[in-house]
Design an enzyme around this catalytic site. Sequence first.
Site, short mmCIF file in Angstrom:
data_model
loop_
_atom_site.label_atom_id
_atom_site.label_comp_id
_atom_site.label_asym_id
_atom_site.label_seq_id
_atom_site.Cartn_x
_atom_site.Cartn_y
_atom_site.Cartn_z
N ASP A 1 -5.33 -3.02 -5.97
CA ASP A 1 -4.18 -2.60 -5.97
C ASP A 1 -4.04 -2.57 -7.64
OD1 ASP A 1 -2.75 -3.34 -4.45
OD2 ASP A 1 -3.64 -5.72 -4.05
N LYS B 1 1.03 -1.20 -5.42
CA LYS B 1 2.65 -0.77 -5.92
C LYS B 1 3.11 -1.64 -7.57
CE LYS B 1 2.67 -3.49 -2.10
NZ LYS B 1 1.30 -2.89 -1.19
N MET C 1 5.88 -12.70 -12.21
CA MET C 1 7.30 -11.55 -12.00
C MET C 1 8.62 -11.43 -12.46
SD MET C 1 5.68 -10.81 -8.18
CE MET C 1 5.42 -12.55 -7.25
N1 SAH Z 1 -2.38 -12.59 -7.40
C1 SAH Z 1 -2.06 -12.51 -9.15
C2 SAH Z 1 -0.96 -12.27 -9.18
C3 SAH Z 1 0.07 -11.43 -8.65
S1 SAH Z 1 2.02 -11.10 -8.46
C4 SAH Z 1 -2.96 -13.81 -9.60
O1 SAH Z 1 -3.44 -14.83 -9.35
O2 SAH Z 1 -2.31 -13.23 -10.54
C5 SAH Z 1 2.17 -9.81 -10.03
C6 SAH Z 1 2.40 -10.90 -11.26
O3 SAH Z 1 1.44 -11.67 -12.17
C7 SAH Z 1 2.39 -10.04 -12.50
O4 SAH Z 1 4.12 -9.26 -12.13
C8 SAH Z 1 2.20 -11.07 -13.25
O5 SAH Z 1 3.78 -12.17 -13.91
C9 SAH Z 1 1.48 -11.93 -13.48
N2 SAH Z 1 0.57 -10.96 -13.21
C10 SAH Z 1 -0.87 -10.53 -12.97
N3 SAH Z 1 -2.06 -10.11 -14.07
C11 SAH Z 1 -1.06 -10.37 -15.22
C12 SAH Z 1 -2.64 -10.66 -16.49
N4 SAH Z 1 -3.07 -10.14 -16.86
N5 SAH Z 1 -1.33 -10.82 -17.67
C13 SAH Z 1 0.05 -11.48 -17.67
N6 SAH Z 1 0.41 -11.68 -15.68
C14 SAH Z 1 -0.50 -11.47 -14.83
#
Ligand code: SAH
Length: 261
Positions: A62, A84, A199
């Site tokens: 992803d 996506k 998000m």
């Molecule tokens: N499974 C992922 C989350 C997926 S949803 C997890 O456990 O982190 C995607 C959202 O995660 C993004 O819109 C953002 O809000 C957050 N996110 C993912 N990576 C990030 C990062 N490096 N820094 C800040 N927010 C992040």
Amino acid sequence: LKMQFMRIGWSGLKETKKEGKVTDKQQKNGIIYLVGSGPGHPGLITKLGYDLLNTSDAVVYDDLIPIELVVALPESIKRYYVGKRAGHHSKPQNETNDLLCDLAGKGLTVVRLKGGDPMVFGRVAEEAAYLKEKGIPHQIIPGITSASAAAADAGFSLTDRRNASWVMLATGREAKSASAPVPWEDVGKLDGGTIVVYMGVKDMERIVKSLLEGGMSPDKPIAVIQNASTGIHQTVRAPLSKIVARCQDANVVAPALIFIG
Ligand code: SAH
């Protein structure tokens, strides 16, 4: 690897090809590992996830995974990008499911690499349900979620004993189906914990308005952390009533997390 799996009570690992005997049965039955890549830094994947990645036949990945992990793979490992980004659906979920099914059908060991922890807003339940329905062996390997990494970058605890006795992980997106949307006004009445919004950057204004309407203090401390653990992270801190404007000034965009409280 087998030993590591035994420790977590998993016995479905097929014989590795190193041993030189891939039976007909194994040839037909591939396996899918749904692996959490961690939040950004390539060192923040688990040892088990890393080993599986590097001994797989194919990787389906992803956005928001540490791309270094994929770039460094031996050339013999096939790579499929199915990311996506918000608004740009490069692959609909059913195409990803079909791809996983196809690869497993060829008897391949496949790593489905997902950002952070696949169990946190990672749609892993949908993919696992599909694989189960198709009778494809699969195993979920957890990862470090971005909230943990962002809190570490900013140097605060999500459960500081002095002022947070609970943590809530919420999505900022309105749920289109299945589950109900987050009741932000009700959440605005809560106190004494940490709320982490995934998000949520695009809809921050709407969320903040509802929290205030629900009675949350305009002085509630907020931190918005973008690109946690990537080496280019940015943190914006402001009271609830000022956070939207401050984030606009700082041009904060996804991926970012909102920490409330
Ligand atoms: N499974 C992922 C989350 C997926 S949803 C997890 O456990 O982190 C995607 C959202 O995660 C993004 O819109 C953002 O809000 C957050 N996110 C993912 N990576 C990030 C990062 N490096 N820094 C800040 N927010 C992040």
